[in-house]
Design an enzyme around this catalytic site. Sequence first.
Site, mmCIF file in Angstrom:
data_model
loop_
_atom_site.group_PDB
_atom_site.id
_atom_site.type_symbol
_atom_site.label_atom_id
_atom_site.label_comp_id
_atom_site.label_asym_id
_atom_site.label_seq_id
_atom_site.Cartn_x
_atom_site.Cartn_y
_atom_site.Cartn_z
ATOM 1 N N ARG A 1 0.864 -1.194 0.000
ATOM 2 C CA ARG A 1 0.000 0.000 0.000
ATOM 3 C C ARG A 1 0.893 1.233 0.000
ATOM 4 N NH1 ARG A 1 -4.162 -0.332 4.671
ATOM 5 N NH2 ARG A 1 -5.095 -1.946 3.370
ATOM 6 N N ARG B 1 -2.470 6.151 10.012
ATOM 7 C CA ARG B 1 -2.444 5.839 8.577
ATOM 8 C C ARG B 1 -2.492 7.108 7.716
ATOM 9 N NH1 ARG B 1 -4.461 0.570 7.930
ATOM 10 N NH2 ARG B 1 -3.785 -0.670 9.691
ATOM 11 N N LYS C 1 -4.644 0.087 14.673
ATOM 12 C CA LYS C 1 -4.566 1.117 13.634
ATOM 13 C C LYS C 1 -5.232 2.408 14.092
ATOM 14 C CE LYS C 1 -6.764 -1.599 10.748
ATOM 15 N NZ LYS C 1 -7.564 -2.197 9.664
ATOM 16 N N LYS D 1 -6.755 6.278 12.477
ATOM 17 C CA LYS D 1 -7.076 6.935 11.208
ATOM 18 C C LYS D 1 -7.593 8.349 11.413
ATOM 19 C CE LYS D 1 -8.018 2.613 8.873
ATOM 20 N NZ LYS D 1 -8.998 1.791 8.146
ATOM 21 N N CYS E 1 -14.941 -3.022 -1.637
ATOM 22 C CA CYS E 1 -13.606 -3.341 -1.121
ATOM 23 C C CYS E 1 -12.974 -4.419 -1.995
ATOM 24 C CB CYS E 1 -13.704 -3.836 0.326
ATOM 25 S SG CYS E 1 -14.271 -5.537 0.437
ATOM 26 N N CYS F 1 -7.690 -10.836 -0.446
ATOM 27 C CA CYS F 1 -7.885 -10.540 0.966
ATOM 28 C C CYS F 1 -8.117 -11.820 1.775
ATOM 29 C CB CYS F 1 -9.058 -9.591 1.159
ATOM 30 S SG CYS F 1 -9.293 -9.234 2.909
ATOM 31 N N CYS G 1 -16.536 -8.812 3.933
ATOM 32 C CA CYS G 1 -16.598 -9.258 5.324
ATOM 33 C C CYS G 1 -16.963 -8.057 6.198
ATOM 34 C CB CYS G 1 -15.257 -9.887 5.744
ATOM 35 S SG CYS G 1 -14.047 -8.691 6.338
ATOM 36 N N CYS H 1 -14.032 -2.213 5.135
ATOM 37 C CA CYS H 1 -13.067 -1.429 4.358
ATOM 38 C C CYS H 1 -13.727 -0.516 3.318
ATOM 39 C CB CYS H 1 -12.078 -2.352 3.666
ATOM 40 S SG CYS H 1 -11.169 -3.380 4.844
#
Length: 581
Positions: free
Chosen positions: A84, A153, A224, A226, A446, A452, A491, A495
Amino acid sequence: MPTPILDLTKPVPKDHVHVEHIKDASNYLRGTIEEGLRDPITGAIADDDTQLTKFHGTYMQDDRDLRNERRKSKLEPAFSFMIRVRVPGGICTAKQYLEMDRIANSLANGTMKLTTRQAFQFHGVLKRNLRQTMREIIESSLDSIAACGDVNRNVMCNPNPYQSKVHEEVYGVSCAISEHLTPKTSAYYEIWLNGEKAGGTPKEIQGDTKDEEPLYTHRYLPRKFKIAVAIPPYNDVDIFANDIGLVAIEDKGKLKGFNVAVGGGMGMTHGETDTYPRLASVIGFIETNKIVDVVEKLMTIQRDYGCRSNRKHARFKYTIDDYGLDFIKEELAKRCGYALKKEKKFVFERNGDTYGWTQGTNGKWFLTLFIEGGRVKDTKGHPLMTALREVAGNCGNADFRLTGNQNLMIGNVTAAKKKTVDEILKKHKVGEYAGLSGLRRNSIACVALPTCALAMAESERYLPTLITKIEALAEASGLRDDEIVIRMTGCPNGCGRPYLGEIGFVGKAPGKYNLYLGAGFSGERLNKMYRENIDETEILNELKPILERYAKERKDGERFGDFTIRAGYVKATVEGRDFHD
Ligand code: SRM
Ligand code: SF4
């Protein structure tokens, strides 16, 4: 007062999750990554190192389409790496775009994913090419550090600073935050560049580097983190889905400061109601000159108080719900030495992108292109990747800007080059919007299968087909051009921010989805589950009568999400904790 969970004077407690021990022992994110890269026997790296490479912006994956076949043939899974690339605020030069395109075609799987957080992703990079790919990314003056991992991020922001003076200033603020919160470890350049200096070198590797992480410590964050910044009336970066969302407040064309919202996040686990999406709560206002400080202090509150013994409970949203907003505000005031002021009024009108050409304050032109599912690739009859490469090579000093909705803006185009861009796109039949329905224009999917590891169902490869079928229903009710936000994920991790879709699909099993309805059009209200575990036929049967009623019974200007609540299909979700009610 609660006791902080992070205590650097003691060893990592036994009840902290394994990743906490890995971070602690990693020597600032080194682990044994280098040894693993050198091992020619396997396409994989050690399990513990896969946790650390995330901080470097790369995930080990395997092609799930090939899993069974490889297992039967007694071969190890088809391992490869996703990388990424961090693009703070989403802007890169045409030259950098050409570099990304070249890397995608020479070292990855020949495609690029434009992500929901304004980054590029490469898939299918083999271990033996990983270092080379990283090096080429860094040499293009972009990087991948902190694109993933338990750190802050990519900071999201509207990618067009030339809409107004305020946009320009806000863009500057998002870059300043991004820079301030970037991890300082030298492991990144040591591993991927052998510590060498490269052309256009990022600051961190100019001169001697010393490992210390003044903001993160060697234990980094519990999870994470954000941040996004929006400029009303557009919420095109979905700020309420972020740990920190900032709303730019302007007065008579001048940036006054930011409303600060905390505790957004989408991820949850099917069937576990103590996990839930939550929208960030606005806690006050602060002037521009203090915003980096406020953001830093909020992040350190999460660093110290965030849960480290259960990763499903480790996001800032749960810290906030556990300790309460008042505690967060008090602790913030204590750490800053001043309190936030009362929040200012603001109004958001939408969270999608507006397509086509607009002229910036600098007189240059900006073209927003719809990129279905954010996937840049050539397909039969739609040579998108070729067309964009040709644009990048022929647009003078124009630049490429990634939006928070997986779309692309070609920016800073001179009047003379505007014609060239149009001609190239027309030649390749790319970028024509007239035929796109309001549903498709407002769709996000996503990645999901085949790369994934967490996908339970298809998303990017399936949503376009499903939309074609829903479009037929919409068209029959005269709704073809109506804008309805539709989002799908493979899922429940969220995302594609599916819980902010007026129609949201979340994968449950192959071919089966939970259907959610009732989110707000501007990203200010979560949706709610309407039907569980249904297949395509059931999805279409469920949506048909709702779309028909919406066409007939909606009030003037009423949005689809609002209608599904008024008509009683779902209850409004007021806050994250009542998402499952
Ligand atoms: Fe994400 C994990 C892809 C935006 C919540 N996400 C993943 C991984 C890395 C799967 C994994 O852990 O093995 C996915 C890689 C798939 C692949 O093959 O490429 C993945 N996430 C993506 C992207 C590429 C989706 C896309 O199609 O655009 C987005 C990359 C953004 C970026 O450039 O940084 C992406 N992920 C998001 C968002 C949306 C956002 O940030 O606005 C969310 C919801 C917001 C949030 O964070 O709450 C999101 N991703 C997750 C989660 C759930 C986190 C949680 O709190 O529970 C996971 C799983 C995890 O962390 O355990 C995850
Ligand atoms: Fe993978 Fe799930 Fe994220 Fe989709 S939502 S990319 S399936 S983790």
